[in-house]
Design a protein around this motif. Structure first.
Motif, PDB file in Angstrom:
ATOM      1  N   LEU A   1      -6.565   5.682   6.028  1.00  0.00           N
ATOM      2  CA  LEU A   1      -7.189   6.024   7.301  1.00  0.00           C
ATOM      3  C   LEU A   1      -8.296   7.063   7.173  1.00  0.00           C
ATOM      4  O   LEU A   1      -9.211   7.091   7.996  1.00  0.00           O
ATOM      5  CB  LEU A   1      -6.121   6.531   8.275  1.00  0.00           C
ATOM      6  N   LYS A   2      -8.208   7.938   6.180  1.00  0.00           N
ATOM      7  CA  LYS A   2      -9.201   8.993   5.969  1.00  0.00           C
ATOM      8  C   LYS A   2      -9.334   9.233   4.469  1.00  0.00           C
ATOM      9  O   LYS A   2      -8.364   9.091   3.731  1.00  0.00           O
ATOM     10  CB  LYS A   2      -8.769  10.297   6.643  1.00  0.00           C
ATOM     11  N   PRO A   3     -10.512   9.630   4.029  1.00  0.00           N
ATOM     12  CA  PRO A   3     -10.675   9.931   2.597  1.00  0.00           C
ATOM     13  C   PRO A   3      -9.990  11.243   2.227  1.00  0.00           C
ATOM     14  O   PRO A   3      -9.776  12.113   3.073  1.00  0.00           O
ATOM     15  CB  PRO A   3     -12.187  10.046   2.437  1.00  0.00           C
ATOM     16  N   VAL A   4      -9.647  11.354   0.964  1.00  0.00           N
ATOM     17  CA  VAL A   4      -9.072  12.577   0.406  1.00  0.00           C
ATOM     18  C   VAL A   4      -9.966  13.003  -0.752  1.00  0.00           C
ATOM     19  O   VAL A   4     -10.363  12.181  -1.579  1.00  0.00           O
ATOM     20  CB  VAL A   4      -7.621  12.342  -0.067  1.00  0.00           C
ATOM     21  N   PHE A   5     -10.256  14.305  -0.802  1.00  0.00           N
ATOM     22  CA  PHE A   5     -11.169  14.857  -1.803  1.00  0.00           C
ATOM     23  C   PHE A   5     -10.420  15.841  -2.706  1.00  0.00           C
ATOM     24  O   PHE A   5      -9.349  16.342  -2.340  1.00  0.00           O
ATOM     25  CB  PHE A   5     -12.333  15.567  -1.106  1.00  0.00           C
ATOM     26  N   ALA A   6     -11.013  16.128  -3.851  1.00  0.00           N
ATOM     27  CA  ALA A   6     -10.429  17.115  -4.767  1.00  0.00           C
ATOM     28  C   ALA A   6     -10.249  18.431  -4.015  1.00  0.00           C
ATOM     29  O   ALA A   6     -11.134  18.876  -3.291  1.00  0.00           O
ATOM     30  CB  ALA A   6     -11.323  17.307  -5.978  1.00  0.00           C
ATOM     31  N   GLY A   7      -9.066  19.012  -4.159  1.00  0.00           N
ATOM     32  CA  GLY A   7      -8.744  20.262  -3.484  1.00  0.00           C
ATOM     33  C   GLY A   7      -7.966  20.080  -2.190  1.00  0.00           C
ATOM     34  O   GLY A   7      -7.385  21.038  -1.675  1.00  0.00           O
ATOM     35  N   ASP A   8      -7.941  18.856  -1.639  1.00  0.00           N
ATOM     36  CA  ASP A   8      -7.192  18.604  -0.407  1.00  0.00           C
ATOM     37  C   ASP A   8      -5.686  18.644  -0.680  1.00  0.00           C
ATOM     38  O   ASP A   8      -5.223  18.290  -1.763  1.00  0.00           O
ATOM     39  CB  ASP A   8      -7.539  17.239   0.187  1.00  0.00           C
ATOM     40  N   VAL A   9      -4.926  19.056   0.323  1.00  0.00           N
ATOM     41  CA  VAL A   9      -3.463  19.065   0.256  1.00  0.00           C
ATOM     42  C   VAL A   9      -2.955  17.940   1.141  1.00  0.00           C
ATOM     43  O   VAL A   9      -3.389  17.800   2.295  1.00  0.00           O
ATOM     44  CB  VAL A   9      -2.894  20.421   0.735  1.00  0.00           C
ATOM     45  N   VAL A  10      -2.055  17.131   0.598  1.00  0.00           N
ATOM     46  CA  VAL A  10      -1.449  16.036   1.353  1.00  0.00           C
ATOM     47  C   VAL A  10       0.065  16.209   1.351  1.00  0.00           C
ATOM     48  O   VAL A  10       0.637  16.732   0.401  1.00  0.00           O
ATOM     49  CB  VAL A  10      -1.843  14.649   0.792  1.00  0.00           C
ATOM     50  N   THR A  11       0.692  15.781   2.452  1.00  0.00           N
ATOM     51  CA  THR A  11       2.143  15.884   2.591  1.00  0.00           C
ATOM     52  C   THR A  11       2.685  14.532   3.022  1.00  0.00           C
ATOM     53  O   THR A  11       2.167  13.923   3.958  1.00  0.00           O
ATOM     54  CB  THR A  11       2.524  16.951   3.642  1.00  0.00           C
ATOM     55  N   SER A  12       3.741  14.082   2.346  1.00  0.00           N
ATOM     56  CA  SER A  12       4.354  12.801   2.684  1.00  0.00           C
ATOM     57  C   SER A  12       5.476  12.987   3.696  1.00  0.00           C
ATOM     58  O   SER A  12       6.103  14.048   3.769  1.00  0.00           O
ATOM     59  CB  SER A  12       4.884  12.108   1.424  1.00  0.00           C
ATOM     60  N   GLN A  13       5.700  11.925   4.473  1.00  0.00           N
ATOM     61  CA  GLN A  13       6.793  11.898   5.442  1.00  0.00           C
ATOM     62  C   GLN A  13       7.302  10.464   5.534  1.00  0.00           C
ATOM     63  O   GLN A  13       6.522   9.510   5.448  1.00  0.00           O
ATOM     64  CB  GLN A  13       6.342  12.376   6.813  1.00  0.00           C
ATOM     65  N   PHE A  14       8.608  10.327   5.738  1.00  0.00           N
ATOM     66  CA  PHE A  14       9.251   9.023   5.749  1.00  0.00           C
ATOM     67  C   PHE A  14      10.124   8.864   6.990  1.00  0.00           C
ATOM     68  O   PHE A  14      10.732   9.821   7.451  1.00  0.00           O
ATOM     69  CB  PHE A  14      10.134   8.856   4.504  1.00  0.00           C
ATOM     70  N   LYS A  15      10.192   7.628   7.488  1.00  0.00           N
ATOM     71  CA  LYS A  15      11.049   7.318   8.634  1.00  0.00           C
ATOM     72  C   LYS A  15      11.677   5.950   8.381  1.00  0.00           C
ATOM     73  O   LYS A  15      10.998   5.010   7.964  1.00  0.00           O
ATOM     74  CB  LYS A  15      10.218   7.287   9.918  1.00  0.00           C
ATOM     75  N   ILE A  16      12.947   5.841   8.642  1.00  0.00           N
ATOM     76  CA  ILE A  16      13.624   4.555   8.483  1.00  0.00           C
ATOM     77  C   ILE A  16      13.304   3.688   9.694  1.00  0.00           C
ATOM     78  O   ILE A  16      13.524   4.102  10.830  1.00  0.00           O
ATOM     79  CB  ILE A  16      15.134   4.733   8.307  1.00  0.00           C
ATOM     80  N   VAL A  17      12.754   2.499   9.430  1.00  0.00           N
ATOM     81  CA  VAL A  17      12.363   1.606  10.523  1.00  0.00           C
ATOM     82  C   VAL A  17      13.254   0.372  10.638  1.00  0.00           C
ATOM     83  O   VAL A  17      13.286  -0.256  11.699  1.00  0.00           O
ATOM     84  CB  VAL A  17      10.871   1.202  10.425  1.00  0.00           C
ATOM     85  N   ALA A  18      13.985   0.028   9.585  1.00  0.00           N
ATOM     86  CA  ALA A  18      14.887  -1.135   9.657  1.00  0.00           C
ATOM     87  C   ALA A  18      15.878  -1.090   8.503  1.00  0.00           C
ATOM     88  O   ALA A  18      15.544  -0.602   7.410  1.00  0.00           O
ATOM     89  CB  ALA A  18      14.101  -2.443   9.599  1.00  0.00           C
ATOM     90  N   ILE A  19      17.070  -1.568   8.770  1.00  0.00           N
ATOM     91  CA  ILE A  19      18.108  -1.712   7.741  1.00  0.00           C
ATOM     92  C   ILE A  19      18.693  -3.104   7.901  1.00  0.00           C
ATOM     93  O   ILE A  19      19.208  -3.453   8.969  1.00  0.00           O
ATOM     94  CB  ILE A  19      19.214  -0.646   7.899  1.00  0.00           C
ATOM     95  N   HIS A  20      18.606  -3.915   6.844  1.00  0.00           N
ATOM     96  CA  HIS A  20      19.100  -5.299   6.895  1.00  0.00           C
ATOM     97  C   HIS A  20      20.151  -5.493   5.801  1.00  0.00           C
ATOM     98  O   HIS A  20      19.821  -5.446   4.617  1.00  0.00           O
ATOM     99  CB  HIS A  20      17.956  -6.297   6.672  1.00  0.00           C
ATOM    100  N   ARG A  21      21.383  -5.717   6.217  1.00  0.00           N
ATOM    101  CA  ARG A  21      22.449  -6.036   5.267  1.00  0.00           C
ATOM    102  C   ARG A  21      22.952  -7.431   5.572  1.00  0.00           C
ATOM    103  O   ARG A  21      23.366  -7.727   6.702  1.00  0.00           O
ATOM    104  CB  ARG A  21      23.602  -5.044   5.382  1.00  0.00           C
ATOM    105  N   LYS A  22      22.916  -8.275   4.557  1.00  0.00           N
ATOM    106  CA  LYS A  22      23.451  -9.629   4.726  1.00  0.00           C
ATOM    107  C   LYS A  22      24.976  -9.548   4.680  1.00  0.00           C
ATOM    108  O   LYS A  22      25.533  -8.793   3.878  1.00  0.00           O
ATOM    109  CB  LYS A  22      22.946 -10.550   3.620  1.00  0.00           C
ATOM    110  N   PRO A  23      25.665 -10.324   5.523  1.00  0.00           N
ATOM    111  CA  PRO A  23      27.130 -10.320   5.489  1.00  0.00           C
ATOM    112  C   PRO A  23      27.645 -10.614   4.083  1.00  0.00           C
ATOM    113  O   PRO A  23      27.154 -11.513   3.403  1.00  0.00           O
ATOM    114  CB  PRO A  23      27.513 -11.439   6.469  1.00  0.00           C
ATOM    115  N   GLY A  24      28.592  -9.811   3.651  1.00  0.00           N
ATOM    116  CA  GLY A  24      29.196  -9.998   2.334  1.00  0.00           C
ATOM    117  C   GLY A  24      28.396  -9.406   1.190  1.00  0.00           C
ATOM    118  O   GLY A  24      28.843  -9.437   0.051  1.00  0.00           O
ATOM    119  N   SER A  25      27.241  -8.855   1.477  1.00  0.00           N
ATOM    120  CA  SER A  25      26.406  -8.285   0.416  1.00  0.00           C
ATOM    121  C   SER A  25      26.797  -6.841   0.140  1.00  0.00           C
ATOM    122  O   SER A  25      27.258  -6.129   1.027  1.00  0.00           O
ATOM    123  CB  SER A  25      24.938  -8.339   0.849  1.00  0.00           C
TER     124      SER A  25
END
Length: 160
Positions: free
Chosen positions: A95-119
């Motif tokens: 979405l935006k460029p990142v340049f040398a010296g920039d600080v980036v931070t990651s973040q995660f969110k669970i959006v789906a969980i799929h378990r097949k029966p018996g798996s």
């Protein structure tokens, strides 16, 4: 088994969020990534070339940024060691460029969980995002991981 308290697929819930790490993108990372991948496009290394682009200066490799969204690059990784089977899918938009010296931070969110029966595993989809220090999203992505269900991780030969 790992010494850290472990998280398995059934411990997760849609909507749950996890903080990643903050990292400064620096010259060393530019160079290491280029040596690893062979990506030596001048937009990453040549100031004069980059000055003529819409970015006006050298930009970080997109795949370098994408790699910083891997769960393995977070503290949470140690808590998923016993559950982790495989990364099965990854996608993102820059979405935006990142340049040398920039600080980036990651973040995660669970959006789906799929378990097949018996798996004994579940396919868990995470949104994976990078933000700059101002809180602007610079990368928006999604990963899917195959994670074990806890009771499948118990060795019946060593059960109490």
């Amino acid at each position: 088994m790992s010494a850290e308290p472990q998280i398995f697929a059934e411990d997760l819930a849609v909507g749950q969020t996890f903080a990643g790490r903050s990292r400064t993108i620096d010259e060393e990372q530019f160079g290491l990534f280029a040596r690893l991948t062979g990506d030596d496009h001048p937009i990453h290394y040549d100031e004069a070339f980059a000055a003529k682009t819409r970015f006006r200066k050298r930009v970080a490799h997109g795949l370098l940024l994408m790699s910083m969204t891997a769960l393995g690059a977070t503290d949470m990784s140690r808590r998923l060691r016993d559950a982790m089977v495989a990364l099965t899918e990854q996608r993102c938009r820059f979405l935006k460029p990142v340049f040398a010296g920039d600080v980036v931070t990651s973040q995660f969110k669970i959006v789906a969980i799929h378990r097949k029966p018996g798996s004994d595993t579940a396919l868990v989809h995470f949104s994976a995002q990078l933000f700059d220090v101002a809180g602007n999203m610079i990368l928006d992505g999604e990963h899917a991981y195959l994670l074990r269900w806890r009771e499948a991780a118990v060795d019946p030969n060593h059960a109490a």
